[in-house]
Design an enzyme around this catalytic site. Sequence first.
Site, PDB file in Angstrom:
ATOM      1  N   GLU A 166       0.820  -1.227   0.000  1.00  0.00           N
ATOM      2  CA  GLU A 166       0.000   0.000   0.000  1.00  0.00           C
ATOM      3  C   GLU A 166       0.848   1.268   0.000  1.00  0.00           C
ATOM      4  O   GLU A 166       0.386   2.332  -0.417  1.00  0.00           O
ATOM      5  CB  GLU A 166      -0.973   0.007   1.182  1.00  0.00           C
ATOM      6  N   PHE A 212     -10.894  -7.020  14.665  1.00  0.00           N
ATOM      7  CA  PHE A 212      -9.894  -7.515  13.718  1.00  0.00           C
ATOM      8  C   PHE A 212      -9.549  -6.427  12.697  1.00  0.00           C
ATOM      9  O   PHE A 212     -10.435  -5.854  12.076  1.00  0.00           O
ATOM     10  CB  PHE A 212     -10.422  -8.770  13.011  1.00  0.00           C
ATOM     11  N   GLN A 213      -8.280  -6.137  12.564  1.00  0.00           N
ATOM     12  CA  GLN A 213      -7.757  -5.123  11.633  1.00  0.00           C
ATOM     13  C   GLN A 213      -8.341  -3.733  11.880  1.00  0.00           C
ATOM     14  O   GLN A 213      -8.518  -2.953  10.950  1.00  0.00           O
ATOM     15  CB  GLN A 213      -7.953  -5.563  10.173  1.00  0.00           C
ATOM     16  N   LYS A 215     -17.233  -0.315   7.179  1.00  0.00           N
ATOM     17  CA  LYS A 215     -17.797  -1.333   6.294  1.00  0.00           C
ATOM     18  C   LYS A 215     -19.319  -1.190   6.198  1.00  0.00           C
ATOM     19  O   LYS A 215     -19.898  -1.301   5.108  1.00  0.00           O
ATOM     20  CB  LYS A 215     -17.414  -2.723   6.825  1.00  0.00           C
ATOM     21  N   MET A 220      24.519   8.275   0.112  1.00  0.00           N
ATOM     22  CA  MET A 220      24.442   9.597   0.730  1.00  0.00           C
ATOM     23  C   MET A 220      24.828   9.533   2.205  1.00  0.00           C
ATOM     24  O   MET A 220      25.482  10.449   2.728  1.00  0.00           O
ATOM     25  CB  MET A 220      23.027  10.171   0.559  1.00  0.00           C
TER      26      MET A 220
HETATM   27  C1  LIG Z   1      19.003  14.256  -0.027  1.00  0.00           C
HETATM   28  C2  LIG Z   1      18.288  15.565  -0.231  1.00  0.00           C
HETATM   29  C3  LIG Z   1      19.011  16.708  -0.502  1.00  0.00           C
HETATM   30  C4  LIG Z   1      18.366  17.911  -0.768  1.00  0.00           C
HETATM   31  N1  LIG Z   1      19.120  18.985  -1.132  1.00  0.00           N
HETATM   32  C5  LIG Z   1      18.481  20.100  -1.584  1.00  0.00           C
HETATM   33  C6  LIG Z   1      19.213  21.197  -2.144  1.00  0.00           C
HETATM   34  O1  LIG Z   1      20.439  21.175  -2.239  1.00  0.00           O
HETATM   35  N2  LIG Z   1      18.527  22.250  -2.603  1.00  0.00           N
HETATM   36  C7  LIG Z   1      17.147  22.318  -2.551  1.00  0.00           C
HETATM   37  O2  LIG Z   1      16.560  23.277  -3.028  1.00  0.00           O
HETATM   38  N3  LIG Z   1      16.442  21.314  -1.987  1.00  0.00           N
HETATM   39  C8  LIG Z   1      17.075  20.215  -1.531  1.00  0.00           C
HETATM   40  N4  LIG Z   1      16.325  19.177  -1.027  1.00  0.00           N
HETATM   41  C9  LIG Z   1      14.853  19.320  -0.981  1.00  0.00           C
HETATM   42  C10 LIG Z   1      14.392  20.109   0.242  1.00  0.00           C
HETATM   43  O3  LIG Z   1      14.422  19.263   1.360  1.00  0.00           O
HETATM   44  C11 LIG Z   1      12.965  20.657   0.025  1.00  0.00           C
HETATM   45  O4  LIG Z   1      12.094  19.612  -0.302  1.00  0.00           O
HETATM   46  C12 LIG Z   1      12.885  21.680  -1.107  1.00  0.00           C
HETATM   47  O5  LIG Z   1      13.881  22.655  -0.976  1.00  0.00           O
HETATM   48  C13 LIG Z   1      11.524  22.331  -1.085  1.00  0.00           C
HETATM   49  O6  LIG Z   1      11.345  23.096  -2.221  1.00  0.00           O
HETATM   50  P1  LIG Z   1      10.148  24.143  -2.295  1.00  0.00           P
HETATM   51  O7  LIG Z   1      10.155  24.998  -1.079  1.00  0.00           O
HETATM   52  O8  LIG Z   1      10.265  24.798  -3.628  1.00  0.00           O
HETATM   53  O9  LIG Z   1       8.859  23.189  -2.409  1.00  0.00           O
HETATM   54  P2  LIG Z   1       7.724  22.774  -1.348  1.00  0.00           P
HETATM   55  O10 LIG Z   1       8.297  22.247  -0.121  1.00  0.00           O
HETATM   56  O11 LIG Z   1       6.786  21.911  -2.116  1.00  0.00           O
HETATM   57  O12 LIG Z   1       7.015  24.146  -1.013  1.00  0.00           O
HETATM   58  C14 LIG Z   1       6.232  24.789  -1.966  1.00  0.00           C
HETATM   59  C15 LIG Z   1       5.702  26.078  -1.393  1.00  0.00           C
HETATM   60  O13 LIG Z   1       4.890  26.680  -2.396  1.00  0.00           O
HETATM   61  C16 LIG Z   1       3.676  27.114  -1.801  1.00  0.00           C
HETATM   62  N5  LIG Z   1       2.620  27.105  -2.805  1.00  0.00           N
HETATM   63  C17 LIG Z   1       1.902  26.048  -3.256  1.00  0.00           C
HETATM   64  N6  LIG Z   1       1.004  26.446  -4.170  1.00  0.00           N
HETATM   65  C18 LIG Z   1       1.161  27.780  -4.303  1.00  0.00           C
HETATM   66  C19 LIG Z   1       0.508  28.762  -5.082  1.00  0.00           C
HETATM   67  N7  LIG Z   1      -0.499  28.454  -5.926  1.00  0.00           N
HETATM   68  N8  LIG Z   1       0.903  30.061  -4.967  1.00  0.00           N
HETATM   69  C20 LIG Z   1       1.904  30.399  -4.106  1.00  0.00           C
HETATM   70  N9  LIG Z   1       2.551  29.493  -3.325  1.00  0.00           N
HETATM   71  C21 LIG Z   1       2.186  28.211  -3.437  1.00  0.00           C
HETATM   72  C22 LIG Z   1       3.414  26.127  -0.681  1.00  0.00           C
HETATM   73  O14 LIG Z   1       2.547  26.677   0.300  1.00  0.00           O
HETATM   74  C23 LIG Z   1       4.831  25.862  -0.167  1.00  0.00           C
HETATM   75  O15 LIG Z   1       5.198  26.755   0.860  1.00  0.00           O
HETATM   76  C24 LIG Z   1      16.954  17.971  -0.708  1.00  0.00           C
HETATM   77  C25 LIG Z   1      16.234  16.835  -0.382  1.00  0.00           C
HETATM   78  C26 LIG Z   1      16.878  15.632  -0.163  1.00  0.00           C
HETATM   79  C27 LIG Z   1      16.058  14.421   0.137  1.00  0.00           C
HETATM   80  C1  LIG Z   2      12.952   5.412   4.093  1.00  0.00           C
HETATM   81  C2  LIG Z   2      14.265   6.061   4.337  1.00  0.00           C
HETATM   82  N1  LIG Z   2      15.157   5.502   5.210  1.00  0.00           N
HETATM   83  C3  LIG Z   2      16.362   6.079   5.404  1.00  0.00           C
HETATM   84  C4  LIG Z   2      16.707   7.232   4.771  1.00  0.00           C
HETATM   85  C5  LIG Z   2      18.057   7.899   5.015  1.00  0.00           C
HETATM   86  N2  LIG Z   2      18.839   7.926   3.766  1.00  0.00           N
HETATM   87  C6  LIG Z   2      18.918   9.002   2.974  1.00  0.00           C
HETATM   88  S1  LIG Z   2      19.822   8.767   1.598  1.00  0.00           S
HETATM   89  C7  LIG Z   2      20.167   7.176   2.052  1.00  0.00           C
HETATM   90  C8  LIG Z   2      21.026   6.298   1.197  1.00  0.00           C
HETATM   91  C9  LIG Z   2      20.383   5.959  -0.094  1.00  0.00           C
HETATM   92  O1  LIG Z   2      21.124   4.906  -0.687  1.00  0.00           O
HETATM   93  P1  LIG Z   2      20.843   4.482  -2.173  1.00  0.00           P
HETATM   94  O2  LIG Z   2      19.401   4.264  -2.391  1.00  0.00           O
HETATM   95  O3  LIG Z   2      21.742   3.364  -2.545  1.00  0.00           O
HETATM   96  O4  LIG Z   2      21.230   5.803  -2.986  1.00  0.00           O
HETATM   97  P2  LIG Z   2      22.676   6.507  -3.127  1.00  0.00           P
HETATM   98  O5  LIG Z   2      22.773   7.559  -2.077  1.00  0.00           O
HETATM   99  O6  LIG Z   2      23.706   5.444  -2.964  1.00  0.00           O
HETATM  100  O7  LIG Z   2      22.640   7.093  -4.500  1.00  0.00           O
HETATM  101  C10 LIG Z   2      19.572   6.870   3.283  1.00  0.00           C
HETATM  102  C11 LIG Z   2      19.707   5.574   3.982  1.00  0.00           C
HETATM  103  C12 LIG Z   2      15.727   7.804   3.910  1.00  0.00           C
HETATM  104  N3  LIG Z   2      15.945   8.957   3.269  1.00  0.00           N
HETATM  105  N4  LIG Z   2      14.556   7.179   3.697  1.00  0.00           N
END
Ligand SMILES: Cc1cc2nc3c(=O)[nH]c(=O)nc-3n(C[C@H](O)[C@H](O)[C@H](O)COP(=O)(O)OP(=O)(O)OC[C@H]3O[C@@H](n4cnc5c(N)ncnc54)[C@H](O)[C@@H]3O)c2cc1C
Ligand SMILES: Cc1ncc(C[n+]2csc(CCOP(=O)(O)OP(=O)(O)O)c2C)c(N)n1
Length: 568
Positions: free
Chosen positions: A49, A111-112, A161, A473
Amino acid sequence: MKKTGAQILWECLVREGVTDVFGYPGGAILPAYDAMLEYPIRHVLVRHEQGATHMADGYARASGRVGVAIATSGPGATNMVTGIATAMMDSSPIVCITGQVGSKLIGSDAFQETDITGITLPITKHNYLVTSAAEIAPAIREAFAVAASGRPGPVLVDITKDAQQGTAEFDWDAAEPHLTEALDAALPGDDDHREALALINAAERPLILAGHGVMLSGAEREIVALAERGQIPIAVTLLGIGGVPASHPLNLGMMGMHGEAWVNSAIQEADLLIALGMRFDDRVTGNLKTYAVHARKIHVDIDRAELNKNVRVDVAIAADLKAVVAEWLPGVQRVDRSTWLKRIDGLKGDSAVRDIQNLPDNGHLYAAHVINDLWRLTKGGAVVVTDVGQHQMWEAQYYKHDRPRSLITSGGLGTMGFALPAAIGAKIACPEAEVWVVAGDGGFQMTMAELATAMQERLDLNIAIINNGYLGMVRQWQEFFYDKRYAATPLSGPDFVKLAEAFGCWSTAVTHRSEVERAVEAARRQPRPAVIDFRVEQEDSVYPMVPAGADLHKMIRRPSPLVETGAD
Ligand SMILES: Cc1cc2nc3c(=O)[nH]c(=O)nc-3n(C[C@H](O)[C@H](O)[C@H](O)COP(=O)(O)OP(=O)(O)OC[C@H]3O[C@@H](n4cnc5c(N)ncnc54)[C@H](O)[C@@H]3O)c2cc1C
Ligand SMILES: Cc1ncc(C[n+]2csc(CCOP(=O)(O)OP(=O)(O)O)c2C)c(N)n1
Ligand SMILES: [Mg+2]
């Protein structure tokens, strides 16, 4: 006309325009599944799911329509939790429908039975417990309106249900939702616009920060018009990628932890930040105390709660972005900002020299090469759905997205296992699109059972596993900040080629750069799911990097000359 609750549910979904749902049956949702056969809706049987919720999410992100996931009570419902939280963090509109035990059994540990509305209260925009057939139509109609309006997000409707089995008069019109004004765009005062325009026109070093909200609002054209009129450069967030074409000369690229060094430096040197539909995530700002201290700030966000939450701003406007920028445009003066643009060009400095892309083919397979080749071979035209980790950042850096909704990725929750199911949803929403999964060997193993779903649905899906033998990462953090103590990050995997073939998919492995093109082209020719196992350099790292909480301009850069490690 009297109908059963189960029929009312599907009747409403059809009238909401739903054509596809992602789900998994079980006892408490069986009446709904039985009635489903009478309605023109494609049901995609998932393998878990969590997959259903990511599929609904990918469907929504690719198309802008509301995605629908369905599950039974108890474990079916709790398996949805990660996908719901993922959609919540990234403002993705999905409606999740769960079966619940009979209303008279609620609270008896039947159940569930699980209190899924209680569990999902903090990770849904809204949720409903429906205990009678008569409540189903109003709840479903309101759920769709809430999910898609204002700041989009997930909504859960839990239906007992007996509510599915009971009967009620079906009256679509009477069930029309009446949302409170707070859910709709609130109109800003005229003064805010005047103040914003005055700041924009007076700025010498303005910078637009374009986020996910640009696409959610459909404001892509307005943002480019604003930038071109005012000669204002643009930086994008991870989720903002694609909202402004990567090839547009004013688009500087991604900001933040793994953003371009010159983008982060430009933020630190700007005298005005115009933040549009982005929420100043900590991955974006680094240390808030030293973040853009010389800049005045304008923030436009449809969600009032985002304004002045992380970053204090001078002008805060709570409204739909498209309308706001359209209102500004006639007042934006054409100012010569060539000095500022030249300055940013200068900030690029030695980045190009250090760029891994310019390395000759030295027998090593770098993820950056794979992704750059993928971009070249697909001519930037694919919808790419990534998982979470290093490969996700390399995708953001090396695949140039010119079209909105062409990068689908879990940003806020960073949910490993997202890519494959979300890509299935994206492909079903946009069957004509060329869809590529870019996943790590870790995340792929979390939800790879959905290959069976892709096969059963005969989807033409392409899957690139960036296989570095590590939870890359996390290994990178251990390398930089934990003295290379690789606790629990070396990762074995199955033989992905055999695994994919066992599912009935086409598959091949690639170990040298010279083989990338052949493999990608062969995958593209396959009408069924195609899986490529790219065995890349094991201990490569993503550069540049702002350590968590550090000053945005203090980035760790790729050592030069490139240090090669790991097995060849
Ligand atoms: C491993 C990893 C590394 C990351 N590194 C980076 C990085 O280096 N740089 C980076 O940028 N991000 C990075 N991120 C992502 C980061 O964590 C955030 O998810 C991202 O920066 C959020 O982008 P955002 O604010 O544009 O989008 P969202 O979080 O989706 O926010 C969107 C915003 O827009 C607003 N909005 C929605 N609709 C409207 C509308 N119609 N009009 C006006 N406003 C609206 C919402 O209210 C919200 O505040 C990383 C994520 C991971 C998992
Ligand atoms: C469900 C979940 N568990 C743990 C993490 C923490 N985490 C972030 S990146 C990462 C490693 C991802 O490894 P892989 O999928 O092999 O990608 P790579 O970084 O090697 O490209 C982990 C464990 C996460 N983001 N999501
Ligand atoms: Mg890995």
